[in-house]
Design a protein around this motif. Structure first.
Motif, short mmCIF file in Angstrom:
data_model
loop_
_atom_site.label_atom_id
_atom_site.label_comp_id
_atom_site.label_asym_id
_atom_site.label_seq_id
_atom_site.Cartn_x
_atom_site.Cartn_y
_atom_site.Cartn_z
N GLY A 102 0.74 -1.11 0.11
CA GLY A 102 -0.01 0.12 -0.10
C GLY A 102 0.75 1.10 -0.02
N GLY A 103 0.35 2.25 0.54
CA GLY A 103 0.80 3.75 0.48
C GLY A 103 0.10 4.39 -0.44
N SER A 104 0.66 5.61 -0.54
CA SER A 104 -0.08 6.61 -1.72
C SER A 104 1.15 7.57 -2.32
CB SER A 104 -0.79 7.42 -0.76
OG SER A 104 -0.17 8.34 0.05
N GLY A 105 0.89 7.97 -3.27
CA GLY A 105 1.78 8.98 -3.80
C GLY A 105 2.37 9.95 -2.88
N ALA A 106 1.73 10.59 -2.04
CA ALA A 106 2.40 11.27 -0.94
C ALA A 106 3.20 10.59 0.16
CB ALA A 106 1.11 12.22 -0.16
N LYS A 107 2.63 9.33 0.45
CA LYS A 107 3.40 8.63 1.22
C LYS A 107 3.47 7.18 0.85
CE LYS A 107 2.48 11.44 5.51
NZ LYS A 107 2.32 11.58 6.72
N PRO A 108 4.53 6.74 -0.15
CA PRO A 108 4.73 5.40 -0.61
C PRO A 108 4.98 4.43 0.27
CG PRO A 108 6.68 6.96 -1.15
CD PRO A 108 5.63 7.89 -0.31
#
Length: 153
Positions: A102-108
């Protein structure tokens, strides 16, 4: 640096250590206590996986959590200071991050924030391990935290 090496360095320095862990789920404390005699220098560790636990057990400010999120250097700093203040240890290490998946573009995935708090203040840093897989990120985080503590000695 191995856990045995770190414990020896702590003994030699006359220092004690506490830990505050999130994404590593106690693996840092586990690595340290795997070594016989660890209790001479390691007496306290806490796993604060949720934001509520970070606030309730370590005194991490809900405002800091709201402004920066759990995976941030400000939260890692407050985790380390809280562990040090509450344990009475010479040094405290904190780990908070996104082991994956998981994670995101802001917090990979693979972003982990670390802090070590001691008599000379609190130092924090972020490492981007990348999407190595959950186990590999957690193992790399334990090794990095041990190096940071050794450097703080």
């Amino acid at each position: 640096m191995t856990a045995a090496d770190l414990l020896g360095a702590l003994r030699e320095a006359g220092a004690t250590l506490a830990t505050a862990e999130s994404c590593t789920g106690g693996l840092l404390a586990g690595a340290l206590t795997e070594v016989a005699g660890a209790s001479e220098v390691f007496g306290w560790g806490v796993v604060t996986y949720s934001n509520e636990a970070k606030a309730d057990l370590l005194g991490v400010s809900r405002a800091t959590l709201g402004a920066h999120g759990a995976v941030s250097e400000p939260v890692a700093r407050e985790m380390a200071r809280g562990a040090r203040d509450r344990s009475g240890a010479t040094l405290a290490a904190a780990v908070t991050g996104i082991a994956g998946p998981g994670g995101s573009g802001a917090k990979p995935e693979g972003r982990v924030c670390f802090a070590v708090s001691g008599p000379d203040g609190t130092r924090a840093e972020t490492v981007e391990f990348g999407a190595l897989g959950r186990g590999a990120v957690r193992a790399a985080s334990v090794a990095h935290a041990m190096r940071m503590v050794a450097d703080a000695l």
